[in-house]
Design an enzyme around this catalytic site. Structure first.
Site, PDB file in Angstrom:
ATOM      1  N   CYS A  88       3.670   1.522   2.383  1.00 27.81           N
ATOM      2  CA  CYS A  88       4.633   1.161   2.043  1.00 27.81           C
ATOM      3  C   CYS A  88       5.289   1.641   1.333  1.00 27.81           C
ATOM      4  CB  CYS A  88       4.295  -0.178   1.476  1.00 27.81           C
ATOM      5  SG  CYS A  88       3.748  -1.270   2.829  1.00 27.81           S
ATOM      6  N   ASP A 122      12.625  22.124 -32.560  1.00 23.06           N
ATOM      7  CA  ASP A 122      13.589  20.782 -32.939  1.00 23.06           C
ATOM      8  C   ASP A 122      14.896  20.731 -32.884  1.00 23.06           C
ATOM      9  OD1 ASP A 122      13.731  22.569 -34.730  1.00 23.06           O
ATOM     10  OD2 ASP A 122      13.200  20.878 -36.520  1.00 23.06           O
ATOM     11  N   ASP A 150      17.385  25.640 -29.946  1.00 24.51           N
ATOM     12  CA  ASP A 150      16.557  25.466 -29.104  1.00 24.51           C
ATOM     13  C   ASP A 150      16.155  24.462 -27.757  1.00 24.51           C
ATOM     14  OD1 ASP A 150      14.634  27.147 -30.937  1.00 24.51           O
ATOM     15  OD2 ASP A 150      14.282  24.470 -32.630  1.00 24.51           O
ATOM     16  N   CYS A 168       0.845  -1.276  -0.111  1.00 25.22           N
ATOM     17  CA  CYS A 168      -0.060   0.048  -0.319  1.00 25.22           C
ATOM     18  C   CYS A 168       1.046   1.227   0.269  1.00 25.22           C
ATOM     19  CB  CYS A 168      -0.675  -0.745   1.850  1.00 25.22           C
ATOM     20  SG  CYS A 168       0.175   0.316   2.279  1.00 25.22           S
ATOM     21  N   ASP A 186       9.115  27.496 -32.610  1.00 21.41           N
ATOM     22  CA  ASP A 186      10.426  27.795 -33.246  1.00 21.41           C
ATOM     23  C   ASP A 186       9.497  28.132 -34.751  1.00 21.41           C
ATOM     24  OD1 ASP A 186      13.029  27.565 -33.652  1.00 21.41           O
ATOM     25  OD2 ASP A 186      12.616  25.462 -34.752  1.00 21.41           O
TER      26      ASP A 186
END
Length: 784
Positions: free
Chosen positions: A16, A658, A662, A13, A438
């Site tokens: 724990c 990309d 960037d 649980c 971008d």
């Protein structure tokens, strides 16, 4: 700092996981530690100079659990262990049910239809004829059920003695109290107190509580297993074997035994086992599971290929360059697993509550018992209320509310080519109110192409102008040159040999083609070669140059000695989906910004076409992160529909890009989103990766984030509501108003159903579908 992911065995649980997490965080050199009950894993970052795996193992074991290292062999062993555990759970559950049902009949039968003498029982165990036999048969049936639920005691009591009680501790204490009270009842009956038959026997309650909790745990285990379906389907895409050539001999070996440098043979229709580079052959490969592009990609010698993609009609040989966990598919799977193992900020509140929940509940149970005894109620009443409190109050539902939904959400995202690197990104994305795009490669294709060819001399036509320009540019590596050469090849034009090629930095090129000296470049090049003033300022040339620039196109001027031949316009075209996605975000009230290093005229022309709210042009690579920080601090109010967009006090900014330039901006943004076709640097800096490079997947990611967080809030609401309502009812508050006292068996049933309901609600996320109708990566591959 080293990052480590390990399995944690023995957790039942949220209490724990909280205990293991506290134990790990106490270690010197431990920078961060997150333990996930749903994945049964711990994700840690620590200083290798102060900590090693053995010290971490001891800390986990001190908390009462086991550490499982995540090697390939151990992963297989752990998978087998979980399968054995589930099978054992099933066998023990069936056994418990088979014993509990007759026990319930024997114990409760005499009380059903009492006016008619109750349900029939053999006289040998009738409470009226042989009360001691009636009690002993219940004892005999109850004890094996307790053995079936032995884990409640072997885990619950040790954790209680460590002062780290968990759900097992609640069940163990509650059922032990009920069993011992019933055992005392047997002693009383043996001593001649036959009234104890009706007042002191709760063996059926003990057995039923254990059985119902076992039912809940088994259903929970089965349901949790379904949350990893997306990962398992992605893993299944990779073939199990590979055909390799070693010492000139072909042999079939397990795919995990391929090493870098092996030559692999792939025949038509087969899946590629690992990543590599083609050395021999010609084929087309279906890469849709990685790129989303349905059209197969032609591959020749020197081209890169990826594992799990599907070979077309040609046979090829290729050299393995990335194997095992380094392949593109393995990296996708690893990123999803890391996201599933991490914690969203919203989970920390629930984890904090769960960590203190069990001790508080045990205190409430003790107070309940004392208060009812002081109020003059019978011992039977007080112990029943206390046991009901212990059994009904379980932190499982609370602890599972967030991680189960995160597992399903991130797995679902992976199926659609959306990789959330951290659970926090899945939570934060729904809050985004500003998206910065971008330009190149994100809103545009990133591949310039020829859009216009205009002749300004009677000596050449369009085709001739393109042919000589492409011939001159064939020796250049500039993107504009590639666009012109590519256009000429598409039209089947034959290029002429070039002599005397010279690059003129910042202006263009000079080349000898067909016995004429050609100049290709910008207006500064014309000035450089001394083109006469009248030609340079001619109305047609000026108008064309101005129009192309306003349309976001780059005009390439072509001239020979003293004469203008024409203009070739080149542009990085917009992706088909860009305008629609930007419009969709604007309708949702999200501010859209385009960030580019282009000049302002070109940038604004492209910004107008795509429809963004704000264009920020002329930004150098090093300034992108600063621009994002500025937007985070103050936003950028713009006019929209006649109304002014007012930024909130805190802008939540997502950056989509990309390129290498960037990466700083992706890292600086609240959410960095990398296009999958981009560079490794950009992807490593991002929080979310769009594998298929499709902007429609960005909208899907936002909607999935909202759906997941909505699901988590539903789970948390019902978990808190259940415990807020259940504990007072179990404690007997309703009896003050003439209501009934909750039976511990019903409390056990309610507790089990609460955990299962949370898991089942989270599994509803599997029904999530993108509004754009995007197809799942796995579905695409299956269909093919």
């Amino acid at each position: 700092m080293k990052k480590l992911v390990v399995g944690i065995g023995g957790m039942s649980c949220a209490a724990c996981s909280a205990a293991v997490e506290r134990s790990l965080k106490k270690l010197p050199g431990m920078e961060s530690a997150e333990v996930n009950i749903a994945t049964e894993q711990a994700v840690m970052t620590y200083d290798e100079k102060q900590l090693d795996i053995e010290k971490i193992r001891h800390a986990v074991e001190r908390a009462g659990f086991t550490l499982i290292e995540q090697t390939t062999a151990n992963e297989d062993a752990e998978r087998a262990r979980k399968e054995r555990r589930e099978k054992s759970q099933k066998v023990r559950l069936i056994t418990a049910i088979c014993l509990t049902v007759p026990l319930l009949y024997i114990a409760m039968g005499p009380m059903i239809f009492m006016s008619k003498g109750g349900l029939p029982l053999p006289s040998s165990i009738s409470p009226h004829v042989h009360p001691l036999a009636f009690a002993i048969i219940q004892l005999i049936l109850c004890i094996p059920v307790m053995f079936c639920g032995y884990t409640f005691y072997t885990k619950g009591y040790p954790n209680l003695f460590r002062l780290k009680p968990n759900m097992d501790s609640l069940v163990a204490v509650g059922t032990t109290a009920s069993f011992l009270y019933s055992l005392w009842g047997v002693v009383q009956i043996a001593g001649g107190n036959h009234m104890a038959v009706h007042q002191s026997l709760y063996f059926e309650g003990t057995a039923t509580i254990i059985t119902l909790v076992m039912v809940g745990k088994y259903l929970e285990t089965r349901s949790k297993g379904r949350t990893g379906e997306a990962i398992r389907k992605l893993m299944a895409l990779a073939p199990a074997t590979a055909t390799v050539v070693r010492n000139g001999v072909e042999s079939v070996i397990p795919a995990d035994q391929v090493v870098v440098g092996d030559i692999i043979v792939v025949r038509p229709g087969e899946r590629l086992p690992v990543d590599g580079v083609v050395t021999d052959g010609l084929t087309s490969i279906d890469e849709s599971m990685l790129t989303g592009e349905s059209i197969p990609v032609e591959k020749i010698a020197g081209d890169e290929v990826f594992g799990a993609t599907i070979n077309g009609n040609g046979a090829i040989r290729y050299k393995a360059s990335k194997v095992g966990k380094d392949t593109a598919l393995s990296q996708i799977i690893r990123m999803v697993q890391e996201a599933q193992g991490s914690k969203a900020p919203i989970a920390r509140t629930a984890d904090t509550v769960s960590g203190y929940f069990v001790p508080v509940v045990m205190g409430i149970a003790l107070v309940t018992f004392i208060v009812w005894m002081l109020a003059g109620r019978t011992f039977n009443f007080a112990i029943t209320a206390a046991v009901s409190v212990l059994v009904i109050a379980c932190p499982c539902a609370l602890g599972l509310a967030t991680p189960i939904a995160i597992m399903v959400g991130t797995g679902k995202g992976a199926g659609y080519g959306i990789l959330f690197r951290q659970a926090a990104a899945l939570e934060q994305l729904r809050k985004v109110n500003t998206i910065v795009f971008d330009k190149t490669g994100t809103l545009t294709t990133g591949k310039p192409c020829v859009t216009d060819i205009v002749t300004l001399s009677d000596t050449v036509d369009d085709t001739a102008l393109l042919a000589i320009a492409a011939s001159a540019e064939a020796g250049s590596e500039h993107p504009l040159a590639s666009a012109i050469v590519g256009c000429a090849k598409e039209r089947g034009l034959e290029l002429s040999p070039v002599t005397g090629f010279e690059a003129i930095p910042g202006k263009g090129i000079k080349a000898e083609v067909q016995n004429r000296t050609l100049y290709l470049g910008n207006q500064a090049l014309l000035e450089h070669i001394g083109m006469d003033r009248d030609t340079m300022v001619s109305s047609r040339l000026a108008d064309l140059t101005r129009r192309f620039a306003s349309d976001g196109k780059t005009p390439l001027l072509v001239a020979d000695d003293g004469h203008m031949l024409g203009i070739i316009a080149v542009a990085d075209t917009l992706k088909d989906e860009s305008r629609k996605i930007v419009d969709d975000f604007k309708r949702e009230g999200i501010l859209t910004v385009m960030l580019t290093g282009d000049n302002e005229t070109t940038a604004k022309a492209i910004g107008a076409k795509v429809g963004v709210d704000q264009v920020i042009a002329g930004v150098l690579p090093g300034q992108k992160a600063e621009t994002v920080a500025s937007l985070q601090a103050q936003g950028c109010p713009v006019a929209r529909g006649g109304k002014k967009f007012e930024p909130t006090k805190q802008q939540v900014v997502a950056m989509v890009g990309d390129g290498i330039n960037d990466a700083p901006a992706l890292a600086k943004a609240d959410i960095g989103i990398a296009i999958g076709s981009g560079t490794d640097v950009a992807i490593e800096s991002a929080d979310v990766v769009l594998v298929r490079s499709s902007l429609s997947d960005l909208a899907t990611a936002v909607h999935l984030s909202k759906a997941t967080m909505r699901n988590i809030k539903e789970n948390l609401f019902w978990a808190f509501f259940y415990n807020t309502l259940g504990i007072p009812v179990a404690a007997g508050v309703l009896t003050l108003f003439g209501g009934p006292l909750l039976n511990p068996m019903l409390a056990a049933l309610a507790m089990s159903l609460s955990s299962v309901s949370v898991v089942l609600n989270a599994l509803r996320l599997n029904r999530f579908k993108p509004e754009q109708g995007t197809t799942s990566l796995v579905q695409e591959t299956d269909e093919k």
